[in-house]
Write a protein that holds these residues in place. Sequence first.
Motif, PDB file in Angstrom:
ATOM      1  N   ARG A  29      25.462 -16.684-127.722  1.00 20.79           N
ATOM      2  CA  ARG A  29      24.557 -16.249-126.647  1.00 20.79           C
ATOM      3  C   ARG A  29      23.123 -16.672-126.940  1.00 20.79           C
ATOM      4  N   THR A  62      27.852 -13.674-124.466  1.00 23.33           N
ATOM      5  CA  THR A  62      27.099 -14.226-123.350  1.00 23.33           C
ATOM      6  C   THR A  62      26.124 -13.182-122.847  1.00 23.33           C
ATOM      7  N   LEU A  73      23.773 -19.791-119.139  1.00 20.99           N
ATOM      8  CA  LEU A  73      24.727 -18.683-119.215  1.00 20.99           C
ATOM      9  C   LEU A  73      25.252 -18.286-117.830  1.00 20.99           C
TER      10      LEU A  73
END
Length: 311
Positions: A29, A62, A73
Amino acid sequence: MGTREIGLPQRVPGTGLPARVTIWEVGPRDGLQNEKAIVPVAVKLEFLDRLAEAGLTTLEATSFVSPKWVPQLADAEELLAGLNKREGVRYPVLVPNERGLKRALEAGCPDIAIFGSATETFAQRNLNSGLEKQFEMFEPVLAGANGLNVRAYLSMCFGDPWEGPVPAEQVVRVGKRLLELGCTQLSLGDTIGVATVGQVEGLLAAFADAGVPADKLAVHFHDTYGQALANTVAALRCGVSTVDSSAGGLGGCPYAESATGNLATEDLLWTLEGLGIEHGVDLDALVKTSAWMAEQLGRPSPSRVVRALAG
């Protein structure tokens, strides 16, 4: 980029350190969101699976942010739907607001994280809010979390590029309020990588004096000035046992020129191994994973351990 089979550093256990450290892996992420090019979801899924195979048990997968602001994302739902979830592995997601929480709940995510600021300017520039006003955004998220595990990231805990040094009492006040809202863990972020060992010890002592135990805290250091590992060891000696890091050193800090980004998980593992601290991760497998990801991204890994061990 290939890798050779590796040895491990000699173990010389240190004193005053936790027996085991939990690594909160943020590469999928926090690392990939900083990429200029969009990484295909298939690559992200393989990356997550390889990280889990290497033994990492907390993988921040994420974020449910607006695709307008973080297009890297925009595939959050697709990624989570295709995820090969392994038993014993947590896949937390970052949730910026109520809309993000709704998406997380619809996706069945049991672990979420929110993102706060320890300074007024950063809150205004990155949260479109303010130091006090940001809690108005967090309160409904915590209220609607319905028993989810909610982590809080707190940025600019050691220095702010606009405001300079950040008073420890200000960080403690904001951090305590996040915990009081219902967050289960507070990750203290050195967003521009300016922290030093003395600062780390001082801030953690301030939290202890305020009644916040070390097991409620995590640390998230950037390596802009080469201090991330030293600061991490200082935090461990203060009782912290959860450390954020990014496989291969993925990610960067957009607020500090020449910032080298997140602490590399491999560099962290080398230090933990040498200190005799358990972590449950296969360093050889992780180095191979980060070398593979570096190939996908078309550039060498920033991690010194990956560069040293990949040949």
